[in-house]
Design a protein around this motif. Structure first.
Motif, PDB file in Angstrom:
ATOM      1  N   ASP A   1       0.752  -1.080  -0.137  1.00 50.14           N
ATOM      2  CA  ASP A   1       0.143   0.035  -0.109  1.00 50.14           C
ATOM      3  C   ASP A   1       0.848   1.467  -0.008  1.00 50.14           C
ATOM      4  N   VAL A   2       1.957   1.343   0.897  1.00 50.45           N
ATOM      5  CA  VAL A   2       2.916   2.399   0.727  1.00 50.45           C
ATOM      6  C   VAL A   2       3.327   2.617  -0.420  1.00 50.45           C
ATOM      7  N   ALA A   3       3.914   1.357  -0.972  1.00 51.07           N
ATOM      8  CA  ALA A   3       4.741   1.545  -2.166  1.00 51.07           C
ATOM      9  C   ALA A   3       3.995   2.052  -3.275  1.00 51.07           C
ATOM     10  N   ARG A   4       2.624   1.445  -3.281  1.00 50.26           N
ATOM     11  CA  ARG A   4       1.616   2.232  -4.268  1.00 50.26           C
ATOM     12  C   ARG A   4       1.508   3.707  -4.242  1.00 50.26           C
ATOM     13  N   LEU A   5       1.253   4.184  -2.742  1.00 49.65           N
ATOM     14  CA  LEU A   5       1.086   5.329  -2.559  1.00 49.65           C
ATOM     15  C   LEU A   5       2.524   6.231  -3.249  1.00 49.65           C
ATOM     16  N   LEU A   6       3.391   5.738  -2.980  1.00 51.95           N
ATOM     17  CA  LEU A   6       4.857   6.548  -3.716  1.00 51.95           C
ATOM     18  C   LEU A   6       4.887   6.643  -5.006  1.00 51.95           C
ATOM     19  N   ALA A   7       4.435   5.589  -5.685  1.00 48.45           N
ATOM     20  CA  ALA A   7       4.242   5.296  -7.011  1.00 48.45           C
ATOM     21  C   ALA A   7       3.310   6.241  -7.621  1.00 48.45           C
ATOM     22  N   ASP A   8       2.105   6.079  -6.922  1.00 55.15           N
ATOM     23  CA  ASP A   8       0.688   6.875  -7.434  1.00 55.15           C
ATOM     24  C   ASP A   8       0.319   7.667  -6.180  1.00 55.15           C
ATOM     25  N   PRO A   9       0.744   8.744  -6.035  1.00 52.47           N
ATOM     26  CA  PRO A   9       0.302   9.852  -5.065  1.00 52.47           C
ATOM     27  C   PRO A   9      -0.993  10.587  -5.380  1.00 52.47           C
ATOM     28  N   SER A  10      -2.013   9.737  -5.840  1.00 48.90           N
ATOM     29  CA  SER A  10      -3.205  10.365  -6.205  1.00 48.90           C
ATOM     30  C   SER A  10      -4.104  10.898  -5.132  1.00 48.90           C
ATOM     31  N   PRO A  11      -5.042  11.499  -5.004  1.00 52.79           N
ATOM     32  CA  PRO A  11      -6.051  11.643  -4.085  1.00 52.79           C
ATOM     33  C   PRO A  11      -6.711  10.120  -3.705  1.00 52.79           C
ATOM     34  N   ASN A  12      -7.257   9.424  -4.803  1.00 58.11           N
ATOM     35  CA  ASN A  12      -7.737   8.195  -4.427  1.00 58.11           C
ATOM     36  C   ASN A  12      -6.803   7.356  -3.618  1.00 58.11           C
TER      37      ASN A  12
ATOM     38  N   ARG B   1      -4.306   8.106  -1.660  1.00 59.76           N
ATOM     39  CA  ARG B   1      -4.190   8.575  -0.364  1.00 59.76           C
ATOM     40  C   ARG B   1      -5.356   8.546   0.582  1.00 59.76           C
ATOM     41  N   THR B   2      -6.507   8.548   0.139  1.00 58.39           N
ATOM     42  CA  THR B   2      -7.996   8.268   0.782  1.00 58.39           C
ATOM     43  C   THR B   2      -7.971   6.965   1.096  1.00 58.39           C
TER      44      THR B   2
ATOM     45  N   MET C   1      -0.977  12.870   7.090  1.00 57.55           N
ATOM     46  CA  MET C   1      -2.323  12.902   6.448  1.00 57.55           C
ATOM     47  C   MET C   1      -3.245  13.881   6.919  1.00 57.55           C
ATOM     48  N   VAL C   2      -3.321  14.172   8.135  1.00 57.82           N
ATOM     49  CA  VAL C   2      -4.210  15.194   8.572  1.00 57.82           C
ATOM     50  C   VAL C   2      -4.057  16.587   8.264  1.00 57.82           C
ATOM     51  N   LYS C   3      -2.717  16.940   7.600  1.00 57.29           N
ATOM     52  CA  LYS C   3      -2.557  18.223   6.717  1.00 57.29           C
ATOM     53  C   LYS C   3      -2.452  18.123   5.209  1.00 57.29           C
ATOM     54  N   ASP C   4      -3.009  16.770   4.883  1.00 54.64           N
ATOM     55  CA  ASP C   4      -3.093  16.688   3.616  1.00 54.64           C
ATOM     56  C   ASP C   4      -4.239  17.871   2.673  1.00 54.64           C
ATOM     57  N   THR C   5      -3.709  18.121   1.631  1.00 51.32           N
ATOM     58  CA  THR C   5      -4.672  19.156   1.068  1.00 51.32           C
ATOM     59  C   THR C   5      -5.942  18.982   0.605  1.00 51.32           C
TER      60      THR C   5
END
Length: 378
Positions: free
Chosen positions: A14-25, A27-28, A58-62
């Motif tokens: 999950d973390v690796a996917r987030l780094l590769a694809d930091p899209s809003p979806n 991160r959500t 993440m609580v500071k996510d835009t």
């Protein structure tokens, strides 16, 4: 991330996917998985610390949806760090309200701070929490909107003492939105109930004058009788001397401790209220007032009555009502209070042969409402 997360929802992938694809979806999704397993007992101390660090970022996510997902999933977490809970609570309403509504991590001081921001939706959320400590309730009463205060008084989990409820009436006594839930609270101090009677009565007086072309004097007399009936109903059976003392003091201060109210109290068998009222009006200690009222020699009541400067025409009515109370105590059967009222009124009317016509008319006007069908015993 450690393997300890493999048994839960969040994995290294999950973390690796987030780094590769930091899209809003992405991160959500990550926020949801992390929050859902945040309280898992399977997390080691190291894993928990890592999870907290990720949440703090993440609580500071835009993206609002990311922060909102965290709030919804972490609102009931007892392990949520207080600084994170505060960050969420200070956020926009969509993020803050879930946390403000239920989080047990926030302290009373935190909630008071949020209230001072003046945001109505946040104040209402705080007012509806399962429990609202007295300090928070008081702060909300002082600064909250009509909507928020109405929600507070509707909440049985809110700690609302006599002074706090009095302040509610000071600010919103004329508000039907606040009056309704306040009247329907499971228990109200007797002084608060009496103030509500007065508030409602005043509104009704204005309605009578405006809509039925009644002279103000006539409307006021109708309201006085209605108010006295309601007031008697409030203190019926009240045995708390402190509560009765506060009620009598309040009635005296507002000019509503009237002779007819005292006679009504006796006719309904509420000798405790009569004793307290006579003590106040004659300015004698309660113990002394009781001795004089129940003096077998008959002079005690008269001396106290004269000292209280009450109309002499009503003294026989008071004496008769007290005698009936001594002779015929309540039997505990259904309708005993109504039967007692009828006995008192019948005795007064049959023994008042020497009353002047205007005095009898006055007494009938003050006591006649007790004989209406809705008060008759079944």
């Amino acid at each position: 991330m450690n393997d300890g997360f493999k048994t839960g929802h969040l994995t290294q992938q999950d973390v690796a996917r987030l780094l590769a694809d930091p899209s809003p979806n992405s991160r959500t999704d990550l926020a949801a998985k992390l929050a859902q397993q945040f309280d898992s007992p399977e997390l080691s101390q190291t894993e928990r610390q890592l999870a907290e660090d990720i949440i703090r970022v993440m609580v500071k996510d835009t993206v609002l949806r990311v922060r909102q997902t965290l709030a919804e999933n972490l609102k009931s977490s007892p392990s949520l760090p207080r600084d994170v809970a505060l960050t969420l609570a200070r956020d926009v309403e969509a993020v803050a309200i879930p946390v403000l509504s239920v989080s047990t991590v926030l302290t009373p001081a935190d909630l008071v701070e949020i209230l001072r921001s003046g945001a109505d939706a946040k104040s209402t959320a705080i007012a509806q929490r399962p429990t609202v400590p007295a300090a928070v309730a008081d702060a909300l009463i002082e600064s909250g909107s009509e909507r928020a205060v109405a929600a507070l008084v509707a909440n049985e989990g809110a700690e609302l003492g006599e002074q706090s409820l009095g302040r509610v009436i000071d600010r919103f006594g004329a508000s039907e939105a606040v009056q309704d839930p306040l009247v329907h609270r499971s228990k109200l101090p007797i002084t608060i109930a009496e103030r509500l009677v007065a508030v409602v009565s005043e509104r009704l007086r204005q309605h009578l004058v405006a809509h039925h072309e009644l002279p103000s004097k006539v409307a006021s007399e109708l309201i006085l009788q209605s108010r006295e009936r309601a007031t008697v109903a409030l203190f019926s059976g009240e045995n708390d001397e402190g509560a009765l003392d506060r009620l009598v003091t309040q009635l005296a201060r507002t000019g509503r401790l009237t002779p007819s109210l005292l006679v009504r109290s006796l006719c309904t068998g509420d000798i405790a209220f009569f004793e307290m009222a006579m003590s106040r009006m004659a300015n004698v200690p309660l113990t002394n007032a009781r001795l004089l009222i129940h003096d077998a020699g008959r002079l005690g009541l008269k001396s106290l009555y004269d000292k209280a400067k009450l109309p002499s025409a009503l003294l026989p009515a008071c004496r008769i009502a007290i005698d009936v109370l001594k002779e015929t105590p309540y039997d505990g059967e259904p309708g005993d209070r109504e039967r007692h009222r009828r006995r008192v009124i019948e005795r007064i009317l049959t023994q008042y042969e020497d009353l002047a016509p205007e005095d009898l008319e006055f007494l009938l006007a003050k006591l006649g409402d007790m004989m209406q069908p809705e008060n008759a015993a079944a």
